[in-house]
Design a protein around this motif. Sequence first.
Motif, PDB file in Angstrom:
ATOM      1  N   LYS A  55       0.820  -1.209   0.000  1.00 43.52           N
ATOM      2  CA  LYS A  55       0.000   0.000   0.000  1.00 43.52           C
ATOM      3  C   LYS A  55       0.857   1.264   0.000  1.00 43.52           C
ATOM      4  O   LYS A  55       0.616   2.190  -0.795  1.00 43.52           O
ATOM      5  CB  LYS A  55      -0.942   0.021   1.199  1.00 43.52           C
ATOM      6  N   ASN A  56       1.862   1.331   0.856  1.00 47.02           N
ATOM      7  CA  ASN A  56       2.723   2.509   0.898  1.00 47.02           C
ATOM      8  C   ASN A  56       3.499   2.694  -0.402  1.00 47.02           C
ATOM      9  O   ASN A  56       3.808   3.816  -0.805  1.00 47.02           O
ATOM     10  CB  ASN A  56       3.690   2.426   2.079  1.00 47.02           C
ATOM     11  N   GLY A  57       3.812   1.584  -1.057  1.00 46.71           N
ATOM     12  CA  GLY A  57       4.464   1.665  -2.365  1.00 46.71           C
ATOM     13  C   GLY A  57       3.571   2.324  -3.395  1.00 46.71           C
ATOM     14  O   GLY A  57       4.026   3.139  -4.207  1.00 46.71           O
ATOM     15  N   LEU A  58       2.273   1.993  -3.365  1.00 47.42           N
ATOM     16  CA  LEU A  58       1.326   2.623  -4.276  1.00 47.42           C
ATOM     17  C   LEU A  58       1.210   4.118  -3.982  1.00 47.42           C
ATOM     18  O   LEU A  58       1.176   4.944  -4.902  1.00 47.42           O
ATOM     19  CB  LEU A  58      -0.052   1.970  -4.151  1.00 47.42           C
ATOM     20  N   VAL A  59       1.146   4.467  -2.699  1.00 47.30           N
ATOM     21  CA  VAL A  59       1.049   5.882  -2.304  1.00 47.30           C
ATOM     22  C   VAL A  59       2.275   6.654  -2.790  1.00 47.30           C
ATOM     23  O   VAL A  59       2.164   7.741  -3.387  1.00 47.30           O
ATOM     24  CB  VAL A  59       0.895   6.008  -0.776  1.00 47.30           C
ATOM     25  N   LEU A  60       3.466   6.085  -2.558  1.00 46.45           N
ATOM     26  CA  LEU A  60       4.702   6.741  -2.981  1.00 46.45           C
ATOM     27  C   LEU A  60       4.743   6.928  -4.496  1.00 46.45           C
ATOM     28  O   LEU A  60       5.150   7.990  -4.992  1.00 46.45           O
ATOM     29  CB  LEU A  60       5.904   5.920  -2.520  1.00 46.45           C
ATOM     30  N   SER A  61       4.307   5.912  -5.238  1.00 44.94           N
ATOM     31  CA  SER A  61       4.342   6.006  -6.702  1.00 44.94           C
ATOM     32  C   SER A  61       3.434   7.118  -7.210  1.00 44.94           C
ATOM     33  O   SER A  61       3.791   7.856  -8.146  1.00 44.94           O
ATOM     34  CB  SER A  61       3.949   4.664  -7.333  1.00 44.94           C
ATOM     35  N   LEU A  62       2.276   7.275  -6.597  1.00 40.86           N
ATOM     36  CA  LEU A  62       1.345   8.324  -7.019  1.00 40.86           C
ATOM     37  C   LEU A  62       1.888   9.715  -6.693  1.00 40.86           C
ATOM     38  O   LEU A  62       1.736  10.657  -7.486  1.00 40.86           O
ATOM     39  CB  LEU A  62      -0.017   8.113  -6.369  1.00 40.86           C
ATOM     40  N   VAL A  63       2.525   9.854  -5.543  1.00 34.83           N
ATOM     41  CA  VAL A  63       3.139  11.144  -5.188  1.00 34.83           C
ATOM     42  C   VAL A  63       4.262  11.482  -6.181  1.00 34.83           C
ATOM     43  O   VAL A  63       4.380  12.628  -6.636  1.00 34.83           O
ATOM     44  CB  VAL A  63       3.670  11.119  -3.744  1.00 34.83           C
ATOM     45  N   LEU A  64       5.071  10.483  -6.533  1.00 31.48           N
ATOM     46  CA  LEU A  64       6.141  10.709  -7.506  1.00 31.48           C
ATOM     47  C   LEU A  64       5.584  11.090  -8.878  1.00 31.48           C
ATOM     48  O   LEU A  64       6.179  11.905  -9.595  1.00 31.48           O
ATOM     49  CB  LEU A  64       7.023   9.467  -7.628  1.00 31.48           C
TER      50      LEU A  64
END
Length: 431
Positions: free
Chosen positions: A79-88
């Motif tokens: 989940k945190n990986g998905l969040v980080l990817s969207l912020v990037l």
Amino acid sequence: MNSQPNSGKTAFRPMAMCCALFFILGFVTWANGTLIPFLKIACNLETDLQAFFVTFASYIAYFFLAIPSSWILKKIGFKNGLVLSLVLLGVGSLIFIPAADSRSYILFLTGIFVQGSAMALLQTAVNPYLSIIGPIDSAAQRISIAGFFNKSAGIIVPLIFGTLFLKDSAAVTAKLEAAVDMEAKNAILDSLLQRVHTPYITLAVIFVLFAIVIKITHLPEVDVNAEEEHTDEHGAIVIKEKKTSVFQFPHLFLGSLAIFFCVAVEVMAGDIIGVYARELNIHGALVTYATTFTLGCMLLGYIVGIIAIPKFVSQQLALRICTMVGILFTVISVFTTGITSFIFVALLGIANSLMWPAIFPLGIKGLGRFTKTGSAIMIMGIAGGAIWPLIYGYLKDNLHVDFQHAFLYAMVPAYLYILYFATKGHRVGQK
């Protein structure tokens, strides 16, 4: 609640979230089809080969970031990986603003590379998740459903960006050619690049808002580290030799190369079709929205895949059929002219549609606890989208090969390798 691999059914919430993420991936990825001709004009590029670095910057990020993405996912979780990817993705979009203001092609490519890095992380997370939230034999069907959303975004983005960025490209080009001094020319280019601001600021806001939605939404975890059970024809569990390294799965690396060529032919048919159409002297509107036609055909292919796999055809058979159709349509497009040639390049979307959905699950099948690393290795293959347009551009612009024959030389070898993987390659090293 944990979703286990091959549980026999697919949970709705993670499936819906995956579809939304695939829509975002499609929107950002297929924006390249519009950015290639737009940045060629706006940044005053001399050749198509220079403009093709748009796709290079986007897809080469997958090669460099896929393995680090798997490490990141192990550290911070799915989940945190998905969040980080969207912020990037949002950060990459915002880089377009100073790039437009300074009219810097290098800065545009930097923003595209950051977006590509974000998508590498997103792809590394979402593809194995999508493959194992239900039965592995129907993984191609689930990826086809998500792909439907991906290509729907791909159809929409050229319509939106083509209208915003290329609506009067012929007139702008004529004004640039008629400009008598650099000051007048710079004023035209500056005005053209101002079109970038609103769309990319809007995208950045959307990506960050969706990251917040992901953060507050419950998504079941999938145990990708569990060893996969194997059964014989009588249903009895077969104890297989325990693997100790990802390098003991040769079909994985053959699959990654198949992904390389799969993305190569997708990008050639989807992003390069506008350049191809211009060489054919096709009507300007068809050139502007050329990518939409290819992705519309891909959408039809996905619908077929959703209906047919695995009920009527296996993943492997679908892959073999698609590669042979791809070779046929390529040959027809090369040895015809005008609108007929254009149509058959667009129809390659149908041939390409079921390749990724079939290749990816075949490549990671049976990896057990190596699934995350294997997924990253598969994702590295997306670099094919970076390399192949440059090869095509080099053949056409530097070696002066006829644009249609250059297309033939680029496409047919790629399809032939995918055909090998579909028939034999996916079974190498598997008992």
